[in-house]
Scaffold this active site. Sequence first.
Site, PDB file in Angstrom:
ATOM      1  N   GLY A 206       0.516  39.384  -7.444  1.00  0.00           N
ATOM      2  CA  GLY A 206       0.707  38.557  -6.261  1.00  0.00           C
ATOM      3  C   GLY A 206       1.843  39.042  -5.396  1.00  0.00           C
ATOM      4  O   GLY A 206       2.784  39.668  -5.882  1.00  0.00           O
ATOM      5  N   GLY A 211       8.709  38.272  -2.185  1.00  0.00           N
ATOM      6  CA  GLY A 211       8.652  39.533  -2.924  1.00  0.00           C
ATOM      7  C   GLY A 211       7.322  39.678  -3.634  1.00  0.00           C
ATOM      8  O   GLY A 211       6.267  39.434  -3.032  1.00  0.00           O
ATOM      9  N   GLU A 212       7.346  40.012  -4.931  1.00  0.00           N
ATOM     10  CA  GLU A 212       6.121  40.264  -5.687  1.00  0.00           C
ATOM     11  C   GLU A 212       6.175  39.566  -7.043  1.00  0.00           C
ATOM     12  O   GLU A 212       7.255  39.296  -7.567  1.00  0.00           O
ATOM     13  CB  GLU A 212       5.935  41.772  -5.924  1.00  0.00           C
ATOM     14  CG  GLU A 212       5.817  42.599  -4.663  1.00  0.00           C
ATOM     15  CD  GLU A 212       5.711  44.090  -4.942  1.00  0.00           C
ATOM     16  OE1 GLU A 212       5.249  44.825  -4.062  1.00  0.00           O
ATOM     17  OE2 GLU A 212       6.100  44.519  -6.062  1.00  0.00           O
ATOM     18  N   VAL A 213       4.975  39.311  -7.595  1.00  0.00           N
ATOM     19  CA  VAL A 213       4.857  38.824  -8.963  1.00  0.00           C
ATOM     20  C   VAL A 213       4.068  39.859  -9.768  1.00  0.00           C
ATOM     21  O   VAL A 213       2.991  40.283  -9.352  1.00  0.00           O
ATOM     22  CB  VAL A 213       4.148  37.459  -9.041  1.00  0.00           C
ATOM     23  CG1 VAL A 213       3.926  37.052 -10.504  1.00  0.00           C
ATOM     24  CG2 VAL A 213       4.960  36.389  -8.332  1.00  0.00           C
ATOM     25  N   LYS A 226       8.763  37.698 -11.527  1.00  0.00           N
ATOM     26  CA  LYS A 226       8.858  37.479 -10.088  1.00  0.00           C
ATOM     27  C   LYS A 226      10.026  38.310  -9.573  1.00  0.00           C
ATOM     28  O   LYS A 226      11.174  38.089  -9.961  1.00  0.00           O
ATOM     29  CB  LYS A 226       9.082  35.989  -9.806  1.00  0.00           C
ATOM     30  CG  LYS A 226       9.015  35.595  -8.349  1.00  0.00           C
ATOM     31  CD  LYS A 226       9.122  34.071  -8.242  1.00  0.00           C
ATOM     32  CE  LYS A 226       9.091  33.597  -6.804  1.00  0.00           C
ATOM     33  NZ  LYS A 226       9.212  32.119  -6.715  1.00  0.00           N
ATOM     34  N   ASP A 327       9.016  22.506  -1.385  1.00  0.00           N
ATOM     35  CA  ASP A 327       8.023  23.488  -0.929  1.00  0.00           C
ATOM     36  C   ASP A 327       6.752  23.358  -1.774  1.00  0.00           C
ATOM     37  O   ASP A 327       6.173  24.347  -2.205  1.00  0.00           O
ATOM     38  CB  ASP A 327       8.590  24.914  -1.027  1.00  0.00           C
ATOM     39  CG  ASP A 327       7.763  25.918  -0.230  1.00  0.00           C
ATOM     40  OD1 ASP A 327       6.979  25.497   0.652  1.00  0.00           O
ATOM     41  OD2 ASP A 327       7.879  27.132  -0.494  1.00  0.00           O
TER      42      ASP A 327
END
EC number: 2.7.11.30
Length: 500
Positions: A206, A211-213, A226, A327
């Site tokens: 993801g 950023g990215e997972v 993460k 969120d």
Amino acid sequence: MTLGIFRRGLLMLLVALGLTRGDLAKPSKLVNCTCENPHCKRPICQGAWCTVVLVREQGRHPQVYRGCGSLNEELCLGRPTEFVNHHCCYKSFCNHNVSLMLEATQTPSKEPEVDLPLILGPVLALLVLVALGALGLWRVRRRQEKQRGLHSDLGESSLILKTSEQGDSMLGDFLDSDCTTGSGSGLPFLVQRTVARQVALVECVGKGRYGEVWRGLWHGESVAVKIFSSRDEQSWFRETEIYNTVLLRHDNILGFIASDMTSRNSSTQLWLITHYHEHGSLYDFLQRQTLEPQLALRLAVSAACGLAHLHVEIFGTQGKPAIAHRDLKSRNVLVKSNLQCCIADLGLAVMHSQSSDYLDIGNNPRVGTKRYMAPEVLDEQIRTDCFESYKWTDIWAFGLVLWEIARRTVINGTVEDYRPPFYDMVPNDPSFEDMKKVVCVDQQTPTIPNRLTADPVLSGLAQMMRECWYPNPSARLTALRIKKSLQKLSHNPEKSKVIH
């Protein structure tokens, strides 16, 4: 004279162990620093400056400690001594890669005087740490022996990860409540650093603005990593802070394992390591999967249980403050292998404690996802000094998540394609003003399909959505009321109604 020597030795020990942090003083400007010493509660700390301390005792290898300072800045200018050399700097994480060399001073003409208090302070501290380490190791082994007989009886509610093919789960052993930190939320700090540096990244699963997972492997077990971008350092800091300071362990909150700052490809990366759930987010799950009413209700109940646990304050020595997510959306809700939900991404969370009436908002400039913002956020009327205000915005967003679930539920053979909330009213990437016009000016809410009335479960969900979307924030349902109503709905769908 002896008292003066003792004070100097004690002060030096405080610096070496990183104890002169913001809790001893209130500096006007704080910086984030790498924290690596036996008293660090998390991999970062905040102070007026960052410190690196090198300590050498006779017959021992030099030890490097990193931390924060807020008092006695004159020590930063001091010369090296026979036992310690130190360095201070004044930018965030400026002490991360600093190395120190110890230049020992010598007294050639006579036998050196022994400052006993100066020597005994660090020695006694190290002896205490060794004893505590031995005690911790003994407790880990004792719990491992007990767990071998318990694994067959523990289900999804246990703190233990699934047993790997090779044998008992190593992460499960570490995450047992007897050997975690005082928060009961993650691994002990020193173990966090060990785990983080042994994780092998396997595949990117993801990407987002943070950023990215990645899916990673640690001793044969899948974990989620993460990786925050450098511009979202505050979100990483906030999630690390919350996970390390409050009792968050719950079936329907994403399980935290470790947090670390690591160097990869000549750059610093900010890692948050959590349990891995192969179904991904609820957003992804709903794209692929249609739902039967009972599965829809299972997803909704479990998400409500997670939100209720966040919102409630638990009192006592092992308690937790109340937390508002800020969120909440389907992308920040994950689907576990047992098809229950867990809530993730606490980078914008707000904490509140009734006993001290302290509201901890953090200092992250991000305010959430525009599509899921409540009207009082969009028209900037929210009371930012009132914790209840933040909980009410979570409820608005939870109603939108229920709407997403309901659309993908099959009733009498019909179902709709997945769509995000307000898909027919705003562009794909709506602006703040787009959302403000629809939600505040036009006072629109997502259209609830008429077909939901044909099923008692979906009819109950539809009623709940409406009561999450009241323009008056204080009139909305509470997370606890949503949880109880959904649980009642699952037991007796024909007679259940949302209870006030």
